[in-house]
Scaffold this motif. Structure first.
Motif, short mmCIF file in Angstrom:
data_model
loop_
_atom_site.label_atom_id
_atom_site.label_comp_id
_atom_site.label_asym_id
_atom_site.label_seq_id
_atom_site.Cartn_x
_atom_site.Cartn_y
_atom_site.Cartn_z
N GLY A 168 69.61 -25.50 71.85
CA GLY A 168 70.03 -26.71 71.14
C GLY A 168 70.83 -27.61 72.04
O GLY A 168 71.21 -27.23 73.16
N PRO A 169 71.08 -28.85 71.59
CA PRO A 169 71.82 -29.83 72.39
C PRO A 169 73.21 -29.32 72.74
O PRO A 169 73.79 -28.50 72.03
CB PRO A 169 71.92 -31.05 71.47
CG PRO A 169 70.88 -30.85 70.43
CD PRO A 169 70.69 -29.38 70.29
N ALA A 170 73.75 -29.84 73.84
CA ALA A 170 75.09 -29.47 74.28
C ALA A 170 75.72 -30.63 75.04
O ALA A 170 75.02 -31.40 75.70
CB ALA A 170 75.04 -28.23 75.18
N THR A 171 77.02 -30.73 74.95
CA THR A 171 77.76 -31.75 75.70
C THR A 171 77.99 -31.25 77.12
O THR A 171 77.78 -30.07 77.42
CB THR A 171 79.12 -32.03 75.04
OG1 THR A 171 79.90 -30.84 75.11
CG2 THR A 171 78.97 -32.50 73.60
N VAL A 172 78.46 -32.15 77.97
CA VAL A 172 78.79 -31.78 79.35
C VAL A 172 79.83 -30.67 79.35
O VAL A 172 79.71 -29.69 80.08
CB VAL A 172 79.29 -33.00 80.15
CG1 VAL A 172 79.81 -32.59 81.51
CG2 VAL A 172 78.18 -34.03 80.29
N ASN A 173 80.86 -30.80 78.49
CA ASN A 173 81.90 -29.77 78.43
C ASN A 173 81.33 -28.42 78.00
O ASN A 173 81.71 -27.38 78.54
CB ASN A 173 83.03 -30.18 77.48
CG ASN A 173 83.88 -31.28 78.05
OD1 ASN A 173 83.94 -31.47 79.27
ND2 ASN A 173 84.53 -32.04 77.19
N GLU A 174 80.42 -28.43 77.05
CA GLU A 174 79.80 -27.18 76.60
C GLU A 174 78.94 -26.57 77.70
O GLU A 174 78.93 -25.35 77.88
CB GLU A 174 78.96 -27.42 75.34
CG GLU A 174 79.81 -27.76 74.13
CD GLU A 174 78.99 -28.30 72.96
OE1 GLU A 174 79.49 -28.20 71.82
OE2 GLU A 174 77.88 -28.82 73.18
N LEU A 175 78.24 -27.43 78.44
CA LEU A 175 77.43 -26.92 79.55
C LEU A 175 78.30 -26.40 80.69
O LEU A 175 77.92 -25.46 81.39
CB LEU A 175 76.48 -28.01 80.05
CG LEU A 175 75.34 -28.38 79.12
CD1 LEU A 175 74.57 -29.57 79.67
CD2 LEU A 175 74.40 -27.19 78.90
N ALA A 176 79.46 -27.02 80.88
CA ALA A 176 80.35 -26.64 81.99
C ALA A 176 81.10 -25.34 81.71
O ALA A 176 81.48 -24.64 82.66
CB ALA A 176 81.36 -27.77 82.23
N GLU A 177 81.29 -25.02 80.45
CA GLU A 177 82.15 -23.91 80.05
C GLU A 177 81.94 -22.60 80.82
O GLU A 177 82.92 -22.01 81.30
CB GLU A 177 81.98 -23.67 78.54
CG GLU A 177 83.01 -22.75 77.94
CD GLU A 177 82.82 -22.71 76.44
OE1 GLU A 177 82.49 -21.61 75.95
OE2 GLU A 177 82.99 -23.75 75.78
N PRO A 178 80.72 -22.11 80.98
CA PRO A 178 80.58 -20.79 81.63
C PRO A 178 80.67 -20.80 83.15
O PRO A 178 80.63 -19.73 83.77
CB PRO A 178 79.19 -20.32 81.19
CG PRO A 178 78.43 -21.56 80.87
CD PRO A 178 79.45 -22.58 80.44
#
Length: 112
Positions: free
Chosen positions: A30-40
């Motif tokens: 599903g869609p994700a923000t830059v922050n969500e993609l950066a998290e891991p």
């Protein structure tokens, strides 16, 4: 969707990086923000943004605006085009192996 050599080059170059592959895997859910993609990842937001830009340039993801959010979205058609391109060669190779197997079977039967 037909894929030309330049598109293939951009897509495979983009997918050649483990961080970008992980981002694609995340976006497949599903869609994700830059922050969500950066998290891991233990990398800067700037590095994440560069990875996203590479994926966008390759046509593998898009970004939309949702108020203040700019979620990233996977472009399934782009992955399907890559899969189709790979499948053409996989299927041809499998056909060759089946013909070779049949030939070897014939030779073995003749030897017996």
């Amino acid at each position: 969707m037909s894929v030309d050599d330049a598109q293939l080059d951009r897509a495979f170059t983009a997918l050649g990086d483990p961080v970008r592959r992980a981002m694609i895997a995340r976006l497949s859910r599903g869609p994700a923000t830059v922050n969500e993609l950066a998290e891991p990842f233990p990398i800067t937001k700037q590095a994440v943004s560069r990875h996203i830009q590479v994926l966008e340039t390759a046509g593998l993801i898009t970004r939309t605006r949702d108020g203040q959010r700019r979620p990233c979205h996977l472009v399934p058609a782009a992955l399907e085009a890559l899969t189709s391109w790979i499948d053409e060669y996989r299927l041809e190779t499998e056909r060759r192996f089946r013909r070779m197997d049949a030939l070897l079977q014939t030779v073995q039967e003749q030897e017996q």
